[in-house]
Design a protein around this motif. Structure first.
Motif, PDB file in Angstrom:
ATOM      1  N   MET A   1       0.827  -1.196   0.000  1.00 52.13           N
ATOM      2  CA  MET A   1       0.000   0.000   0.000  1.00 52.13           C
ATOM      3  C   MET A   1       0.873   1.264   0.000  1.00 52.13           C
ATOM      4  SD  MET A   1      -2.493   1.425   2.951  1.00 52.13           S
ATOM      5  CE  MET A   1      -1.087   2.111   3.805  1.00 52.13           C
ATOM      6  N   ILE A   5      -5.531   7.051   3.038  1.00 53.92           N
ATOM      7  CA  ILE A   5      -6.765   7.851   3.021  1.00 53.92           C
ATOM      8  C   ILE A   5      -6.820   8.763   4.244  1.00 53.92           C
ATOM      9  CG2 ILE A   5      -9.301   7.847   3.036  1.00 53.92           C
ATOM     10  CD1 ILE A   5      -9.307   5.230   1.650  1.00 53.92           C
ATOM     11  N   LEU A  14      -7.217  11.304  -0.655  1.00 56.15           N
ATOM     12  CA  LEU A  14      -6.162  10.312  -0.801  1.00 56.15           C
ATOM     13  C   LEU A  14      -4.823  11.032  -0.721  1.00 56.15           C
ATOM     14  CD1 LEU A  14      -7.696   8.251  -3.750  1.00 56.15           C
ATOM     15  CD2 LEU A  14      -7.980   7.929  -1.293  1.00 56.15           C
ATOM     16  N   GLU A  85      -3.902   1.762  -7.158  1.00 49.38           N
ATOM     17  CA  GLU A  85      -4.431   2.080  -5.818  1.00 49.38           C
ATOM     18  C   GLU A  85      -5.352   3.293  -5.843  1.00 49.38           C
ATOM     19  OE1 GLU A  85      -2.045   2.180  -2.317  1.00 49.38           O
ATOM     20  OE2 GLU A  85      -0.656   0.686  -3.104  1.00 49.38           O
ATOM     21  N   ASP A  88      -8.685   2.171  -7.114  1.00 52.58           N
ATOM     22  CA  ASP A  88      -9.340   1.360  -6.084  1.00 52.58           C
ATOM     23  C   ASP A  88      -9.921   2.203  -4.957  1.00 52.58           C
ATOM     24  OD1 ASP A  88      -9.190  -1.260  -6.658  1.00 52.58           O
ATOM     25  OD2 ASP A  88      -7.960  -1.763  -4.891  1.00 52.58           O
ATOM     26  N   LYS A  89      -9.061   3.074  -4.433  1.00 51.36           N
ATOM     27  CA  LYS A  89      -9.457   3.852  -3.257  1.00 51.36           C
ATOM     28  C   LYS A  89     -10.448   4.951  -3.620  1.00 51.36           C
ATOM     29  CE  LYS A  89      -5.863   2.306  -0.367  1.00 51.36           C
ATOM     30  NZ  LYS A  89      -4.479   2.112  -0.225  1.00 51.36           N
ATOM     31  N   PHE A  92     -13.827   3.715  -3.151  1.00 48.39           N
ATOM     32  CA  PHE A  92     -14.208   3.722  -1.738  1.00 48.39           C
ATOM     33  C   PHE A  92     -14.761   5.105  -1.349  1.00 48.39           C
ATOM     34  CE2 PHE A  92     -12.928   4.630   2.660  1.00 48.39           C
ATOM     35  CZ  PHE A  92     -13.582   3.600   3.323  1.00 48.39           C
TER      36      PHE A  92
END
Ligand code: SF4
Length: 290
Positions: A1, A5, A14, A85, A88-89, A92
Motif C-alpha cells: 500500500m 486515506i 487520498l 491504488e 481502487d481507493k 471507496f
C-alpha cells in the motif's frame, strides 16, 4: 500500500507521502532519508512532519517508506501501483460520498516529502496524464522550484550534473502545473528568495509561511482542505501560520462541505477572528523569542 486515506488536516482525501527533510548520505540512497532537495533553513527547523506522522493511520509511515523504495527501485512499477491504488481507493470515497462537489476525488501529494528528482516528477506527470478525464483532482506544494538549493543538495550528495538536474526538475514541475487536473503551489518562507523576482516563477501560485512575497494572499483557515478547497482548486496565494506556535482559535465547520460561495461567506465572517488570531501569534512570537 502506497496511497493513504485522509488525516485531520486534509480531511478525507487520498494522499501519497515520502520521507521528510533534506537528503542525507550519498547518491540515490540519500533520498531514503529525505526527499526535499529544496528544504530551506526554516524547513529544517520547523517541518511539521517532525512532530507527527502524515496520517492518523500508523500504516502511513510504512507506506511512505515503500513509496520511496519503489520509486527509486522501479519507477514503472511505482506508476502502475499508484494508478491501481488510486482507482481502487477512489471507488471507496465515491461509495461513501466523500468526493468534491463535481464528483472529483481529491489527491494530495506529499503531506510530507517533495519531488526529489526529475525522473520522479516525470512519473507523476505520467500518472496524472493516465488518469486524465477520470475525475481526480491533484494538489500539492513544493520547494523543489528553488534551483540553486536543489543543485547545492544534488552536489552535496554526489549526483552528476547537479545544476542541469535541478533545472530539469523545475522544467518538469512547470509541465505538471499546466495540467488541468493538477494544482501546484510554490512553497516559500522568509529563509528563501523572493519568488516574485524570478521571471520563471511569476505565474506560480505561492504558499508562504506567515507571509507571501506576492502581495495578495489569504490566511489558511485551518479547516480540513476537503471542506475549504481553496488550494485544491488553486484559487489564489495562501499563507500558513507557523505551526509550532499555533493555537487554534478559529471555529471549524468540520462536517459541512463548503461551496465556493459558502467558503467566501465563511471567510468574511471569520475575517475579524483571523485578524485577532494573527495578532495573537505576532505578540506570542515577540514575547517568546528563543
Ligand atoms: S487554505 Fe484551505 S485548502 Fe489550503 S491548506 Fe488551508 S484549509 Fe487547506
Amino acid at each position: 500500500m502506497l496511497v493513504v486515506i485522509g488525516n485531520t488536516k486534509i480531511g478525507k482525501a487520498l494522499h501519497v507521502n515520502l520521507p521528510l527533510g533534506a537528503p542525507r548520505g550519498l547518491g540515490f540512497e540519500a533520498f531514503k532519508s529525505g526527499t526535499c532537495p529544496g528544504a530551506s533553513l526554516w524547513c529544517l527547523e520547523n517541518c511539521y512532519g517532525i512532530d507527527r506522522p502524515p496520517s492518523e493511520d500508523p500504516e502511513s509511515i510504512g507506506a511512505l517508506m515503500r513509496a520511496i523504495e519503489l520509486s527509486l527501485g522501479d519507477l514503472k512499477a511505482f506508476k502502475e501501483t499508484i494508478v491501481g491504488e488510486l482507482l481502487d481507493k477512489a471507488r471507496f470515497l465515491e461509495a461513501s460520498g466523500d468526493t468534491l462537489e463535481d464528483g472529483s476525488v481529491p489527491v494530495r501529494l506529499h503531506v510530507i516529502g517533495d519531488f526529489y528528482h526529475p525522473d520522479y516528477a516525470r512519473a507523476w506527470l505520467d500518472i496524472v496524464d493516465e488518469l486524465k478525464g477520470l475525475k481526480f483532482k491533484f494538489w500539492t506544494y513544493t520547494k523543489s522550484w528553488w534551483t540553486e538549493k536543489v543543485a547545492e543538495t544534488y552536489a552535496r550528495i554526489g549526483l552528476k550534473n547537479p545544476q542541469a538536474l535541478a533545472e530539469e526538475l523545475l522544467s518538469t514541475l512547470q509541465e505538471l502545473r499546466r495540467r488541468e487536473n493538477f494544482t501546484l503551489y510554490a512553497s516559500t518562507d522568509k529563509t528563501m528568495p523572493d519568488i516574485t523576482e524570478r521571471p520563471e516563477m511569476r505565474s506560480w501560485l505561492e504558499a508562504g509561511i506567515e507571509f507571501t512575497y506576492n502581495k495578495k494572499s489569504i490566511t489558511c483557515p485551518e479547516i480540513p482542505c476537503v471542506v475549504c478547497k481553496y488550494c485544491i482548486y488553486g484559487r489564489g496565494h495562501v499563507k500558513f501560520l507557523e505551526r509550532r506556535s499555533k493555537v487554534r482559535l478559529i471555529p471549524k465547520p468540520w462536517k459541512t462541505p463548503l461551496s465556493s460561495k459558502a467558503w467566501k461567506e465563511f471567510m468574511r465572517a471569520e475575517k475579524d477572528e483571523i485578524e485577532k488570531y494573527l495578532e495573537f501569534i505576532r505578540n506570542f512570537q515577540k514575547t517568546n523569542k528563543p
